[in-house]
Write a protein that holds these residues in place. Structure first.
Motif, PDB file in Angstrom:
ATOM      1  N   ARG A 140       4.670  -2.746   5.809  1.00  0.00           N
ATOM      2  CA  ARG A 140       5.184  -4.001   4.571  1.00  0.00           C
ATOM      3  C   ARG A 140       6.355  -3.536   4.407  1.00  0.00           C
ATOM      4  O   ARG A 140       7.610  -4.220   3.911  1.00  0.00           O
ATOM      5  CB  ARG A 140       3.794  -4.021   4.135  1.00  0.00           C
ATOM      6  CG  ARG A 140       4.387  -5.107   2.852  1.00  0.00           C
ATOM      7  CD  ARG A 140       3.108  -5.204   1.883  1.00  0.00           C
ATOM      8  NE  ARG A 140       2.286  -3.959   1.308  1.00  0.00           N
ATOM      9  CZ  ARG A 140       3.003  -3.021   0.296  1.00  0.00           C
ATOM     10  NH1 ARG A 140       3.883  -3.813  -0.508  1.00  0.00           N
ATOM     11  NH2 ARG A 140       2.248  -2.582  -0.482  1.00  0.00           N
ATOM     12  N   LEU A 141       6.052  -1.891   3.779  1.00  0.00           N
ATOM     13  CA  LEU A 141       7.068  -1.530   3.333  1.00  0.00           C
ATOM     14  C   LEU A 141       8.379  -1.401   4.323  1.00  0.00           C
ATOM     15  O   LEU A 141       9.712  -1.609   3.450  1.00  0.00           O
ATOM     16  CB  LEU A 141       7.202  -0.142   2.776  1.00  0.00           C
ATOM     17  CG  LEU A 141       5.470  -0.229   1.345  1.00  0.00           C
ATOM     18  CD1 LEU A 141       4.581   0.923   1.120  1.00  0.00           C
ATOM     19  CD2 LEU A 141       6.217  -0.737   0.175  1.00  0.00           C
ATOM     20  N   LYS A 142       8.565  -1.797   4.921  1.00  0.00           N
ATOM     21  CA  LYS A 142       9.593  -1.194   5.710  1.00  0.00           C
ATOM     22  C   LYS A 142      10.305  -3.124   5.305  1.00  0.00           C
ATOM     23  O   LYS A 142      11.716  -2.954   5.354  1.00  0.00           O
ATOM     24  CB  LYS A 142       9.321  -1.118   6.870  1.00  0.00           C
ATOM     25  CG  LYS A 142      11.069  -0.892   8.391  1.00  0.00           C
ATOM     26  CD  LYS A 142      10.801   0.798   8.461  1.00  0.00           C
ATOM     27  CE  LYS A 142      12.385   0.405   9.398  1.00  0.00           C
ATOM     28  NZ  LYS A 142      13.470   1.191   8.587  1.00  0.00           N
ATOM     29  N   ALA A 143       9.746  -3.717   6.352  1.00  0.00           N
ATOM     30  CA  ALA A 143      10.061  -5.212   6.032  1.00  0.00           C
ATOM     31  C   ALA A 143      10.807  -5.658   4.505  1.00  0.00           C
ATOM     32  O   ALA A 143      11.753  -6.110   4.913  1.00  0.00           O
ATOM     33  CB  ALA A 143       8.509  -6.455   6.730  1.00  0.00           C
ATOM     34  N   ASN A 144      10.269  -5.245   3.220  1.00  0.00           N
ATOM     35  CA  ASN A 144      10.622  -5.383   1.987  1.00  0.00           C
ATOM     36  C   ASN A 144      12.000  -4.442   1.924  1.00  0.00           C
ATOM     37  O   ASN A 144      11.948  -4.596   0.893  1.00  0.00           O
ATOM     38  CB  ASN A 144       9.151  -5.774   1.202  1.00  0.00           C
ATOM     39  CG  ASN A 144       8.756  -4.880   0.687  1.00  0.00           C
ATOM     40  OD1 ASN A 144       8.595  -3.690   1.252  1.00  0.00           O
ATOM     41  ND2 ASN A 144       7.491  -5.241  -0.049  1.00  0.00           N
TER      42      ASN A 144
END
Lengths: 203, 154
Positions: A140-144
Motif C-alpha cells: 500500500r505504501l509503495k503504491a501511494n
C-alpha cells in the motif's frame, strides 16, 4: 416449517407493497426535505463513526493490536522523542483522502472479521500471519508513494545539512531523485519485523 | 609471647583499617564524594556519536566501533538491519564497508557463502561510542608506538 416460511414471505410482500405505494397524503416538499435531513443524519452518523474508529484508542481496543503491535510501537521514536510529537496508528495506517479512507476501511473490515473469528487471536497466530499483514502495508505504501509518511515528513522540508552523512547521502541519491520511496528503506520503524527472507534488500 | 601476639593483632587491625580507608576513598570518588546512604545525582545521559567517521582501531583484531547510531536497529532471527547495509550484496547501494571475510568463516576457518552464524549478532562485538571522560585512567600503549620507541636508539 412451511407455514413459517409462508408467513415470513407474506410479511416481505406486505412491507414491499406498502413501501412502493406512492404517498397520498404527504406533499412532495415534505418528502424531499425529509429525505434531505435523513441523508444529512446518515452522512453525519457515518462520518462520526468513521472518526470514532479513527483513533488509537479504537485500534488497540482489540487485544490483538494492544498486545502485539502497540507494545512494540511504544519503544520507538514515533511514540517517544525529544519533540513530543507522536504518530498514532491511524496516522500511518489510514489515508487522509476521503475515498482512500473508505477503501482502506472496507479492507480493514476484513481485519475485524479476523478478530471475530480468531485468525490472529494468539501471539503465535499473529506471528504466523505477520509476513502477510506487513506485506499488505508495504504494498500500500509503495503504491501511494508513502503518502502517510509524507503527511508528517516532507522531503522538501528536510534540512539535509542537519542530517547525518548516511541519511543525507541516501536521501539525496535515492529519495530526491524519486528512485525510491520511504518504505523501501524504512521498514520496521514502528513494529518488529516479520521473517525478512526474500524481501528485497534484506538477507 | 603475649606481647608479640598483641602486636600482631594491632598490626593486622592497622593494615585492615588502612586498606579499608583507601578502599572507601576510591568508593567515595566513584560516588561523587557522597556517603553510602545518599544518592548521587545521575550525570546526564551522553548522546551516541553519529558523525559517520571511522575511528582508529587500537590493534588489528579489534572490532571497529560503530560510527553511527543504531537506535531501533533490529537484529533478530527474523531480520538483520545491519546486514541490510553491510552485507556483500548491499554495499553497492548503501556504500557501507562490507563485513570483512572473517565474518564468513566458521571456527575451522572455512569461508562460508554467507555470514557465519557466530558473526550474526553484530552487537556482541561492535558498539557505538559516546563522548565521555573515562572514569579510570588507561595506560594502554599502541603497539606502533611501542615498536617505534624500541627501535629508537637508547
Amino acid at each position: 416449517m412451511m407455514g413459517l416460511i409462508r408467513k415470513a414471505w407474506g410479511l416481505v410482500v406486505w412491507i414491499w407493497s406498502t413501501a412502493s405505494r406512492p404517498a397520498r397524503h404527504l406533499s412532495i416538499g415534505f418528502l424531499a426535505l425529509g429525505g434531505f435531513f435523513a441523508g444529512v443524519m446518515f452522512w453525519g452518523g457515518f462520518n462520526t463513526a468513521l472518526e470514532a474508529t479513527n483513533t488509537e484508542a479504537f485500534c488497540i481496543s482489540c487485544h490483538e493490536m494492544e498486545n502485539n503491535v502497540f507494545q512494540e510501537l511504544k519503544t520507538t521514536v514515533h511514540y517517544s522523542n525529544r519533540s513530543g510529537v507522536r504518530a498514532s496508528c491511524p496516522d500511518c495506517h489510514v489515508p487522509h483522502d476521503w475515498t482512500d479512507k473508505i477503501a482502506r476501511k472496507m479492507q480493514a473490515s476484513k481485519e475485524v472479521w479476523g478478530t471475530l473469528f480468531g485468525t490472529i487471536d494468539t501471539r503465535e497466530k499473529f506471528l504466523a500471519n505477520r509476513r502477510k499483514l506487513a506485506g499488505h502495508e508495504w504494498e500500500r505504501l509503495k503504491a501511494n508513494n508513502s503518502l502517510e509518511c509524507r503527511n508528517c515528513h516532507s522531503p522538501e522540508g528536510m534540512d539535509i545539512t542537519v542530517q547525518s552523512v548516511r541519511a543525507s547521502t541516501a536521501h539525496q541519491t535515492y529519495l530526491f531523485t524519486g528512485e525510491k520511496t520511504c518504505i523501501d528503506c524504512h521498514k520496521g520503524i514502528a513494529h518488529e519485523l516479520p521473517d525478512m527472507t526474500g524481501v528485497p534488500g534484506w538477507q | 609471647m603475649r606481647i608479640s601476639s598483641f602486636c600482631a593483632v594491632i598490626a593486622a587491625v592497622g593494615v585492615l583499617l588502612a586498606g579499608g580507608a583507601s578502599l572507601s576513598e576510591e568508593l567515595i570518588t566513584l560516588r561523587n564524594g557522597l556517603s553510602i546512604d545518599q544518592e548521587a545525582a545521575a550525570p546526564p545521559l551522553p548522546k551516541v556519536e553519529n558523525h559517520d567517521k571511522r575511528r582508529v582501531r587500537n590493534f588489528a583484531e579489534q572490532p571497529p566501533t560503530i560510527p553511527h547510531t543504531i537506535r531501533g536497529y533490529e537484529v533478530t532471527r527474523n531480520a538483520n538491519k545491519c546486514l541490510s547495509c553491510h552485507s556483500r550484496i548491499q554495499t553497492g547501494e548503501s556504500q557501507a564497508p562490507m563485513v570483512s571475510v572473517t565474518h564468513f568463516m566458521d571456527r575451522d576457518n572455512q569461508v562460508l557463502a554467507t555470514v557465519s552464524p557466530r558473526r550474526y549478532f553484530c552487537n556482541q562485538c561492535h558498539v557505538v561510542q559516546e563522548d565521555v571522560k573515562p572514569l579510570v585512567n588507561n595506560d594502554f600503549v599502541d603497539v606502533e608506538l611501542m615498536l617505534r620507541n624500541s627501535e629508537a636508539p637508547q
